[in-house]
Design a protein around this motif. Structure first.
Motif, PDB file in Angstrom:
ATOM      1  N   GLU A  97       0.811  -1.221   0.000  1.00 29.64           N
ATOM      2  CA  GLU A  97       0.000   0.000   0.000  1.00 29.64           C
ATOM      3  C   GLU A  97       0.848   1.276   0.000  1.00 29.64           C
ATOM      4  N   ASN A  98       2.174   1.134   0.038  1.00 27.88           N
ATOM      5  CA  ASN A  98       3.057   2.297  -0.069  1.00 27.88           C
ATOM      6  C   ASN A  98       3.648   2.365  -1.472  1.00 27.88           C
ATOM      7  N   TRP A  99       3.906   3.576  -1.937  1.00 27.85           N
ATOM      8  CA  TRP A  99       4.499   3.761  -3.266  1.00 27.85           C
ATOM      9  C   TRP A  99       5.846   3.045  -3.345  1.00 27.85           C
ATOM     10  N   HIS A 100       6.112   2.396  -4.474  1.00 26.19           N
ATOM     11  CA  HIS A 100       7.387   1.714  -4.656  1.00 26.19           C
ATOM     12  C   HIS A 100       7.592   1.382  -6.129  1.00 26.19           C
ATOM     13  N   SER A 101       8.817   0.997  -6.455  1.00 26.08           N
ATOM     14  CA  SER A 101       9.173   0.433  -7.754  1.00 26.08           C
ATOM     15  C   SER A 101       9.640  -0.989  -7.483  1.00 26.08           C
ATOM     16  N   ASP A 102       9.087  -1.958  -8.185  1.00 20.36           N
ATOM     17  CA  ASP A 102       9.313  -3.361  -7.834  1.00 20.36           C
ATOM     18  C   ASP A 102      10.792  -3.732  -7.786  1.00 20.36           C
ATOM     19  N   TRP A 103      11.170  -4.285  -6.632  1.00 20.37           N
ATOM     20  CA  TRP A 103      12.494  -4.878  -6.434  1.00 20.37           C
ATOM     21  C   TRP A 103      13.633  -3.913  -6.805  1.00 20.37           C
ATOM     22  N   SER A 104      13.466  -2.646  -6.473  1.00 19.78           N
ATOM     23  CA  SER A 104      14.508  -1.664  -6.829  1.00 19.78           C
ATOM     24  C   SER A 104      15.814  -1.928  -6.098  1.00 19.78           C
ATOM     25  N   GLY A 199      15.375   6.804 -23.486  1.00 22.09           N
ATOM     26  CA  GLY A 199      16.304   7.897 -23.219  1.00 22.09           C
ATOM     27  C   GLY A 199      15.765   8.964 -22.301  1.00 22.09           C
ATOM     28  N   GLU A 200      14.516   8.833 -21.835  1.00 22.49           N
ATOM     29  CA  GLU A 200      13.922   9.829 -20.939  1.00 22.49           C
ATOM     30  C   GLU A 200      14.479   9.673 -19.522  1.00 22.49           C
ATOM     31  N   GLU A 201      14.602  10.791 -18.826  1.00 24.17           N
ATOM     32  CA  GLU A 201      15.081  10.751 -17.443  1.00 24.17           C
ATOM     33  C   GLU A 201      13.908  10.599 -16.474  1.00 24.17           C
ATOM     34  N   ALA A 202      14.137   9.817 -15.428  1.00 25.95           N
ATOM     35  CA  ALA A 202      13.092   9.556 -14.440  1.00 25.95           C
ATOM     36  C   ALA A 202      13.697   9.462 -13.050  1.00 25.95           C
ATOM     37  N   LEU A 203      12.912   9.844 -12.046  1.00 22.82           N
ATOM     38  CA  LEU A 203      13.257   9.530 -10.670  1.00 22.82           C
ATOM     39  C   LEU A 203      13.038   8.030 -10.478  1.00 22.82           C
ATOM     40  N   PHE A 204      14.044   7.340  -9.934  1.00 27.19           N
ATOM     41  CA  PHE A 204      13.939   5.893  -9.815  1.00 27.19           C
ATOM     42  C   PHE A 204      13.717   5.480  -8.376  1.00 27.19           C
ATOM     43  N   SER A 205      12.571   4.854  -8.121  1.00 28.80           N
ATOM     44  CA  SER A 205      12.152   4.355  -6.821  1.00 28.80           C
ATOM     45  C   SER A 205      11.935   5.514  -5.847  1.00 28.80           C
ATOM     46  N   TRP A 251       3.109  -2.851 -16.598  1.00 28.23           N
ATOM     47  CA  TRP A 251       3.661  -1.520 -16.344  1.00 28.23           C
ATOM     48  C   TRP A 251       5.173  -1.523 -16.449  1.00 28.23           C
ATOM     49  N   ASP A 252       5.704  -0.325 -16.663  1.00 26.18           N
ATOM     50  CA  ASP A 252       7.138  -0.116 -16.854  1.00 26.18           C
ATOM     51  C   ASP A 252       7.743   0.270 -15.509  1.00 26.18           C
ATOM     52  N   ASN A 253       8.477  -0.664 -14.942  1.00 25.93           N
ATOM     53  CA  ASN A 253       9.073  -0.469 -13.621  1.00 25.93           C
ATOM     54  C   ASN A 253      10.119   0.652 -13.605  1.00 25.93           C
ATOM     55  N   ARG A 254      10.601   1.028 -14.773  1.00 27.51           N
ATOM     56  CA  ARG A 254      11.660   2.027 -14.881  1.00 27.51           C
ATOM     57  C   ARG A 254      11.121   3.440 -14.934  1.00 27.51           C
ATOM     58  N   SER A 255       9.804   3.574 -15.098  1.00 30.66           N
ATOM     59  CA  SER A 255       9.248   4.921 -15.270  1.00 30.66           C
ATOM     60  C   SER A 255       8.055   5.235 -14.384  1.00 30.66           C
ATOM     61  N   VAL A 256       7.543   4.263 -13.634  1.00 30.65           N
ATOM     62  CA  VAL A 256       6.424   4.538 -12.731  1.00 30.65           C
ATOM     63  C   VAL A 256       6.660   3.925 -11.358  1.00 30.65           C
ATOM     64  N   LEU A 257       6.056   4.557 -10.363  1.00 27.17           N
ATOM     65  CA  LEU A 257       5.846   3.942  -9.056  1.00 27.17           C
ATOM     66  C   LEU A 257       4.422   3.391  -9.041  1.00 27.17           C
ATOM     67  N   HIS A 258       4.136   2.500  -8.098  1.00 26.10           N
ATOM     68  CA  HIS A 258       2.760   2.021  -7.965  1.00 26.10           C
ATOM     69  C   HIS A 258       2.477   1.680  -6.512  1.00 26.10           C
ATOM     70  N   ARG A 259       1.190   1.596  -6.208  1.00 31.60           N
ATOM     71  CA  ARG A 259       0.774   1.150  -4.875  1.00 31.60           C
ATOM     72  C   ARG A 259      -0.645   0.596  -4.937  1.00 31.60           C
ATOM     73  N   ALA A 260      -0.943  -0.291  -4.003  1.00 31.55           N
ATOM     74  CA  ALA A 260      -2.264  -0.899  -3.910  1.00 31.55           C
ATOM     75  C   ALA A 260      -3.200  -0.026  -3.091  1.00 31.55           C
ATOM     76  N   THR A 261      -4.500  -0.192  -3.307  1.00 31.45           N
ATOM     77  CA  THR A 261      -5.508   0.431  -2.447  1.00 31.45           C
ATOM     78  C   THR A 261      -6.496  -0.644  -2.003  1.00 31.45           C
ATOM     79  N   GLY A 262      -7.175  -0.381  -0.916  1.00 32.05           N
ATOM     80  CA  GLY A 262      -8.134  -1.326  -0.357  1.00 32.05           C
ATOM     81  C   GLY A 262      -9.566  -0.985  -0.755  1.00 32.05           C
TER      82      GLY A 262
END
Length: 279
Positions: A97-104, A199-205, A251-262
């Motif tokens: 339920e917290n924002w994360h990038s898988d297995w960063s 080639g785009e820049e992203a904040l990672f995790s 989803w693209d683990n290199r460009s998005v964070l994700h989280r679950a909701t209840g």
């Protein structure tokens, strides 16, 4: 007939129709899906009524092959599929339920993740995604320049160590999570990464799997990571995905964070998950 891509109108996300993922995928179809995936970061395939776990594995291979999945046991009879499961009467805290990038925290984090709906509650259970290319792009030039100089220290210890959130005190959970002392290990990645395909820049995790910044005092690093965490998940960067039966998302683990909701208490929810290897 080719595939149809319908953008969500939000910061990222699109629906793809016109393809049966249980059938043979022509190289041109795979290329079109990959192009949409890289452009929209998160793509959903509704109406996949024929899709099963075999088809999920075939699709994962077509998109780049299997990545590593530490701390999860696979479902019976499979090596690369894990169940994201919550029983109707489950009382344990919501998983992821917290924002994360898988297995960063891995030396080579996965390029992407697939989730296939098995049992979807009638309400709740949306998955949120935050576009980290957009989040980085919206920063000032000075802020971008500073963040590019930073190296983040990643670890799974807060989640998967024996004393972590999913550790020995985590009882009554239906998912096959297997905490281990190896979760205390650390790995470093640049805080800002250039996407290897676009080639785009992203904040990672983000704060959670990131536990510090190289060369920075803990208090200063925590303050920075907390500030960034709030920035990375601002509403203008977020896409809310609503699940449907017979749906696959990628989803693209290199460009998005994700989280679950209840919000689906009293209902069972199950999805099958694979990860796509780093490129």
């Amino acid at each position: 007939m080719g595939i149809t891509v319908e953008p969500s109108g939000q910061s990222c996300g699109a629906r793809i129709t016109g393809v049966d993922l249980a059938g043979e995928l022509a190289p041109s179809t795979v290329a079109a899906i990959r192009e949409a995936w890289l452009e929209h970061r998160v793509v959903a395939f509704p109406g996949q009524t024929r899709m099963d776990d075999d088809a999920l594995e075939h699709f994962t291979v077509a998109m780049g092959g299997f990545g590593e999945d530490p701390f999860f046991d696979p479902i019976p009879g499979r090596t690369h599929i894990a169940a994201i499961l919550r029983e109707a009467d489950e009382q344990s805290p919501l998983f992821a339920e917290n924002w994360h990038s898988d297995w960063s925290f891995l030396p080579r984090p996965p390029a992407g993740t697939c989730l296939r709906s098995i049992e979807i509650p009638p309400v709740g259970g949306d998955t949120l995604f935050a576009n980290q290319i957009a989040a980085f792009d919206a920063l000032s030039d000075d802020r971008k320049a500073h963040l590019r100089t930073l190296t983040a220290i990643h670890s799974a210890r807060a989640a998967y160590a024996p004393d972590g959130a999913y550790g020995e005190k985590d009882e009554g959970r239906s998912m096959a999570i297997r905490p281990d002392a190896s979760a205390r290990e650390t790995c470093t990645h640049p805080l800002v990464q250039r996407h290897p395909e676009t080639g785009e820049e992203a904040l990672f995790s983000c704060f959670g799997y990131i536990i510090g910044i190289e060369g920075m005092a803990d208090a200063e690093a925590i303050a920075l990571l907390t500030e960034l965490y709030h920035w990375q998940s601002r509403e203008e960067f977020v896409y809310r995905h609503r699940w449907e039966p017979d749906m696959l998302i990628l989803w693209d683990n290199r460009s998005v964070l994700h989280r679950a909701t209840g919000g689906y208490e009293g209902h069972r929810r199950e999805l099958h998950r694979t990860t796509i290897a780093a490129h």
